[in-house]
Write an enzyme that holds these catalytic residues in place. Structure first.
Site, PDB file in Angstrom:
ATOM      1  N   GLY A  12       1.025  -1.230   0.186  1.00 22.37           N
ATOM      2  CA  GLY A  12      -0.039  -0.161  -0.006  1.00 22.37           C
ATOM      3  C   GLY A  12       0.831   1.330   0.030  1.00 22.37           C
ATOM      4  O   GLY A  12       2.093   1.301   0.691  1.00 22.37           O
ATOM      5  N   ARG A  77       0.110  -7.086  -5.011  1.00 23.00           N
ATOM      6  CA  ARG A  77      -0.187  -8.291  -5.660  1.00 23.00           C
ATOM      7  C   ARG A  77       0.943  -8.508  -6.765  1.00 23.00           C
ATOM      8  O   ARG A  77       0.573  -8.589  -7.827  1.00 23.00           O
ATOM      9  CB  ARG A  77      -1.498  -8.328  -6.436  1.00 23.00           C
ATOM     10  N   ASP A 112       6.443  -5.080   5.474  1.00 22.90           N
ATOM     11  CA  ASP A 112       6.687  -6.410   5.936  1.00 22.90           C
ATOM     12  C   ASP A 112       6.756  -7.400   4.706  1.00 22.90           C
ATOM     13  O   ASP A 112       7.719  -8.068   4.237  1.00 22.90           O
ATOM     14  CB  ASP A 112       6.253  -6.950   7.273  1.00 22.90           C
ATOM     15  N   THR A 135       5.067   1.835   6.093  1.00 24.93           N
ATOM     16  CA  THR A 135       3.586   1.629   6.514  1.00 24.93           C
ATOM     17  C   THR A 135       3.106   2.573   7.292  1.00 24.93           C
ATOM     18  O   THR A 135       3.978   3.220   8.205  1.00 24.93           O
ATOM     19  CB  THR A 135       3.634   0.186   7.541  1.00 24.93           C
ATOM     20  N   ASP A 137       0.653   2.252   9.095  1.00 32.03           N
ATOM     21  CA  ASP A 137       0.305   1.562  10.372  1.00 32.03           C
ATOM     22  C   ASP A 137       1.332   1.648  11.337  1.00 32.03           C
ATOM     23  O   ASP A 137       0.927   1.384  12.801  1.00 32.03           O
ATOM     24  CB  ASP A 137      -0.447   0.389  10.110  1.00 32.03           C
ATOM     25  N   ASP A 139       3.654  -0.508  12.214  1.00 28.07           N
ATOM     26  CA  ASP A 139       3.481  -1.586  13.055  1.00 28.07           C
ATOM     27  C   ASP A 139       4.676  -2.501  12.694  1.00 28.07           C
ATOM     28  O   ASP A 139       4.642  -3.774  13.066  1.00 28.07           O
ATOM     29  CB  ASP A 139       2.233  -2.547  12.659  1.00 28.07           C
ATOM     30  N   ARG A 181      -5.353  -2.535  10.809  1.00 28.36           N
ATOM     31  CA  ARG A 181      -5.975  -3.776  10.820  1.00 28.36           C
ATOM     32  C   ARG A 181      -5.164  -4.827  11.785  1.00 28.36           C
ATOM     33  O   ARG A 181      -6.381  -5.430  12.645  1.00 28.36           O
ATOM     34  CB  ARG A 181      -5.413  -4.582   9.440  1.00 28.36           C
TER      35      ARG A 181
HETATM   36  O1  F6P Z   1      -0.894  -0.832   5.129  1.00 23.19           O
HETATM   37  C1  F6P Z   1      -1.848  -1.389   5.863  1.00 23.19           C
HETATM   38  C2  F6P Z   1      -3.158  -0.552   5.707  1.00 23.19           C
HETATM   39  O2  F6P Z   1      -3.141   0.616   5.965  1.00 23.19           O
HETATM   40  C3  F6P Z   1      -4.245  -1.037   6.525  1.00 23.19           C
HETATM   41  O3  F6P Z   1      -4.525  -0.468   7.862  1.00 23.19           O
HETATM   42  C4  F6P Z   1      -5.652  -1.241   5.932  1.00 23.19           C
HETATM   43  O4  F6P Z   1      -6.384  -2.195   6.092  1.00 23.19           O
HETATM   44  C5  F6P Z   1      -5.027  -1.398   4.345  1.00 23.19           C
HETATM   45  O5  F6P Z   1      -3.725  -0.564   4.442  1.00 23.19           O
HETATM   46  C6  F6P Z   1      -5.840  -1.061   3.274  1.00 23.19           C
HETATM   47  O6  F6P Z   1      -5.214  -1.223   2.116  1.00 23.19           O
HETATM   48  P1  F6P Z   1      -5.734  -1.476   0.600  1.00 23.19           P
HETATM   49  O7  F6P Z   1      -7.115  -0.790   0.641  1.00 23.19           O
HETATM   50  O8  F6P Z   1      -4.675  -0.906  -0.187  1.00 23.19           O
HETATM   51  O9  F6P Z   1      -5.904  -2.724   0.538  1.00 23.19           O
END
Ligand code: F6P
Length: 349
Positions: A12, A77, A112, A135, A137, A139, A181
């Site tokens: 992401g 992907r 990761d 990230t 997040d 994390d 998440r």
């Molecule tokens: O990088 C993780 C994150 O920020 C999560 O908190 C969230 O669920 C996810 O990305 C959503 O990403 P996408 O909509 O690209 O799958």
């Protein structure tokens, strides 16, 4: 002849990716004399015919510092070891592409998942890699902070400031669902900064009683409105996560007990990931990019850049990808939040 290095972004996106790319161009190309090839859409750019690669010169660095997203494109992907739909192992093709393009190694910007693939490519296919963690997040255990996190927290804070005024005007209970998440860092930091009354995070399962108690306590002292931050990975005690339903579940539980309340839910979603990085993230991204160039120059392949105790340094990739960082329910930040009256939806405190 200078070095020829590839750079890609995977997983992401996060505000600050372009600032890292800019730093690598300015330092690697501008000062170390590298030739730098941007690979599009993570590893995908090397697994198509023709390759989707773009030479990155000083010209391309222009305007990148404040720009959101990634100019190289990204995807989650693109696993070369387990290709989407077919399940093929295409790592051999990827190694051939690296060789054909004359790349000495790759700088991989990603979370990761991307870093685990990068390390495997180095181990199994001999492709030298240097990782830069990413990230929103926050994390990844390997680093104290990731660029993009602060931008996301600022976005949540701004949303809460806006919700605050309207909640107060209408005596409403407003819920805000934020990203996270598996870890509640964005919810926790955003909740503290935005003055939330309740913060529910994956690390502390919630109970309807815990949340409703806080709302009622506030109403009893003349505060008939509340702000509730819900991390997308939050779940009720003893139950599983239902993807995409975190805030809705909290809202339903409150409605069932306090039907008289005027309740509304906002899902902040990808607003947290888009847009310009805040100043802190621009600085951190620049430091990460420069350090990645230093690691390549020093031949320290197989390392990941990280921030530890205020210092940006390299750490071996396998060590870095093994650790996941979640909120400690008994840690200082949760205690601080509790001390200023934030409720986590648990009944115990
Ligand atoms: O990088 C993780 C994150 O920020 C999560 O908190 C969230 O669920 C996810 O990305 C959503 O990403 P996408 O909509 O690209 O799958």
């Amino acid at each position: 002849m200078g070095r020829k290095i590839g750079i890609l972004t995977g997983g992401g996106d996060a505000p600050g990716l372009n600032a890292v790319i800019r730093a690598v161009v300015k330092y690697g190309v501008g000062q170390k004399g590298w030739s730098l090839l941007g690979i599009e859409d993570s590893f995908n750019g090397l697994l198509c015919d023709p390759y989707r690669v773009v030479p990155l010169s000083m010209q391309q660095a222009k305007g990148l510092l404040p720009r959101g997203g990634t100019v190289l494109g990204t995807t989650n992907r693109a696993d070369p070891f387990n290709w989407p739909k077919t399940g093929e192992n295409r790592s051999g093709e990827l190694a051939a592409a690296v060789q054909k393009l004359g790349l000495e190694g790759l700088i991989t910007l990603g979370g990761d998942g991307t870093q685990a693939m990068a390390w495997r490519l180095m181990q199994e296919r001999g492709i030298p890699v240097v990782g830069v963690p990413k990230t929103i997040d926050n994390d990844l255990g390997a680093t104290d902070l990731c660029f993009g996190f602060q931008s996301a927290v600022d976005c949540v804070t701004d949303a809460l400031d806006r919700l605050h005024t309207t909640a107060e005007s209408h005596d409403r209970v407003l819920l805000l669902e934020v990203m996270g998440r598996d870890a509640g860092w964005i919810a926790l930091h955003g909740g503290i900064a935005g003055g939330a009354d309740v913060v529910v995070i994956p690390e502390i399962p919630w109970t309807p009683e815990g949340i409703c108690r806080k709302i009622q306590e506030r109403a009893a002292v003349g505060r008939p409105f509340s702000l509730i931050v819900v991390a997308e990975g939050a779940r009720p005690v003893g139950e599983k996560i239902i993807p995409g339903k975190a805030a809705e579940r909290v809202a339903e539980a409150i409605r069932a007990r306090l039907p008289e309340l005027d309740l509304r839910t906002t899902v902040l979603g990808h607003l947290q990931r888009g847009g310009s990085p805040v100043a802190f993230d621009r600085v951190l991204a620049t430091r990460f990019g420069v350090r990645a160039v230093d690691l390549v120059e020093a031949g320290r392949w197989g390392e990941l850049v990280r921030l530890r105790n205020g210092k940006v340094e390299g750490v071996p990739l396998p060590e870095a990808i093994a650790v996941y960082k979640t909120v400690d329910p008994n840690g200082e930040l949760v205690q601080t939040a509790r001390s200023v009256g934030i409720n986590f939806g648990d009944t115990t405190r």
